[in-house]
Scaffold this motif. Structure first.
Motif, mmCIF file in Angstrom:
data_model
loop_
_atom_site.group_PDB
_atom_site.id
_atom_site.type_symbol
_atom_site.label_atom_id
_atom_site.label_comp_id
_atom_site.label_asym_id
_atom_site.label_seq_id
_atom_site.Cartn_x
_atom_site.Cartn_y
_atom_site.Cartn_z
ATOM 1 N N ALA A 95 -23.807 60.856 21.025
ATOM 2 C CA ALA A 95 -23.644 59.434 20.734
ATOM 3 C C ALA A 95 -24.902 58.652 21.102
ATOM 4 C CB ALA A 95 -22.437 58.880 21.486
ATOM 5 N N GLU A 96 -25.547 59.036 22.188
ATOM 6 C CA GLU A 96 -26.759 58.348 22.642
ATOM 7 C C GLU A 96 -27.868 58.403 21.588
ATOM 8 O OE1 GLU A 96 -29.487 56.643 25.679
ATOM 9 O OE2 GLU A 96 -27.342 56.607 25.316
ATOM 10 N N VAL A 103 -33.274 68.379 20.003
ATOM 11 C CA VAL A 103 -32.672 69.602 20.517
ATOM 12 C C VAL A 103 -32.118 69.287 21.900
ATOM 13 C CG1 VAL A 103 -33.062 71.992 21.233
ATOM 14 C CG2 VAL A 103 -34.257 71.078 19.217
ATOM 15 N N LEU A 104 -30.812 69.451 22.040
ATOM 16 C CA LEU A 104 -30.165 69.183 23.321
ATOM 17 C C LEU A 104 -29.783 70.509 23.952
ATOM 18 C CD1 LEU A 104 -27.849 66.121 22.545
ATOM 19 C CD2 LEU A 104 -30.297 66.198 23.043
ATOM 20 N N ALA A 112 -36.182 64.135 22.994
ATOM 21 C CA ALA A 112 -35.729 62.893 22.373
ATOM 22 C C ALA A 112 -34.622 62.216 23.171
ATOM 23 C CB ALA A 112 -35.252 63.170 20.948
ATOM 24 N N LEU A 113 -33.777 62.992 23.827
ATOM 25 C CA LEU A 113 -32.679 62.408 24.597
ATOM 26 C C LEU A 113 -33.187 61.473 25.677
ATOM 27 C CD1 LEU A 113 -29.653 62.275 25.295
ATOM 28 C CD2 LEU A 113 -29.974 64.338 26.696
ATOM 29 N N GLU A 137 -34.019 54.918 22.397
ATOM 30 C CA GLU A 137 -33.193 53.802 22.820
ATOM 31 C C GLU A 137 -31.741 54.145 22.526
ATOM 32 O OE1 GLU A 137 -34.071 50.989 24.387
ATOM 33 O OE2 GLU A 137 -36.061 51.904 24.526
ATOM 34 N N PRO A 138 -30.827 53.642 23.360
ATOM 35 C CA PRO A 138 -29.409 53.941 23.098
ATOM 36 C C PRO A 138 -28.959 53.409 21.744
ATOM 37 C CG PRO A 138 -29.620 52.163 24.708
ATOM 38 C CD PRO A 138 -30.998 52.733 24.501
ATOM 39 N N ILE A 139 -28.077 54.149 21.101
ATOM 40 C CA ILE A 139 -27.530 53.732 19.820
ATOM 41 C C ILE A 139 -26.386 52.752 20.050
ATOM 42 C CG2 ILE A 139 -26.393 54.535 17.715
ATOM 43 C CD1 ILE A 139 -29.291 55.440 17.985
#
Length: 243
Positions: A114-115, A207-208, A233-234, A238-240
């Protein structure tokens, strides 16, 4: 100083955590406490036992004394094999026992998706197909679409901990699908932290990975945001804002 409590089963890729702490480059401390793994096997019965309340209770006193502000159970398979509702009960019990906000790596993947605004996920799992399918079911229960799941013949965490860069990149390449918004690599026994930027560059998408997501989830619980491009990227997006 923000102190993050991590309950980590065994001693497989735990050296990822000091690396993460160093890369965060701020007033954040990652306190790692080990729990007993029991039988090292990628089987549902063994994984459920690894995540039992008795095993998770080990080390909680040490984390409380360390001043941890939140605790995360650093095992994907030790949580998602409980099912979505069972994993909620697991972290609820952990929060009550610790007296701290609590979560697990599996929920960290859902929250992290979600982030970064990822809805369709490809999964590269080190688990056998039946266990990998349970992770996909968990993600779907968390509201995500699963574009594809690639399992592995790996039978133990010790085997996965011995994987190097070649095996890691081979798994990522094989598991990725063109229509996936992100690739998930869900095993805290897999060394990934040193390779996340290179993986993202090669695949052209976020990639998480399990240990990365575990610390991010602990930061989320502690209401901290850190910009650390070396962690992918995590840790840079910026938060979504969901509408």
């Amino acid at each position: 100083m923000t102190a993050l409590g991590i309950l980590y089963p065994g001693h497989f890729a735990d050296d990822d955590y000091p690396r993460i702490e160093q890369l965060l480059g701020s007033d954040i401390r990652v306190d790692l406490v080990h729990t007993e793994i029991g039988e090292d096997a990628h089987r549902v019965d063994a994984l459920r036992q690894m995540g039992s309340p008795e095993r998770l209770a080990t080390g909680l006193q040490e984390l409380r004394l360390s001043g941890a502000e939140a605790v995360v159970w650093a095992s994907s398979s030790g949580s998602f094999v409980q099912g979505f509702d069972g994993a909620h009960e697991q972290v609820r019990g952990l929060a009550l026992a610790a007296g701290l906000p609590a979560s697990s790596t599996s929920f960290g993947f859902v929250h992290a998706a979600a982030e970064i605004g990822a809805r369709r996920i490809a999964v590269g799992a080190t688990y056998p197909d039946d266990v990998a399918a349970l992770f996909a079911d968990f993600l779907r229960a968390g509201g995500l679409e699963v574009a594809g799941v690639l399992g592995s013949r790996s039978g133990t965490a010790a085997e996965v901990a011995g994987w190097g860069e070649d095996e890691l990149f081979a798994l990522a390449r094989a598991a990725d699908t063109p229509d996936a918004d992100a690739l998930f690599l869900p095993d805290t026994a897999l060394h990934t932290v040193a390779h996340i930027p290179a993986l993202e560059k090669e695949l052209g998408k976020p990639v998480l990975t399990a240990n990365q997501v575990t610390v991010w989830e602990a930061l989320r619980l502690a209401d901290r945001r850190v910009n650390a491009p070396e962690l992918g990227a995590l840790f840079t997006k910026e938060p979504i804002v969901q509408v």
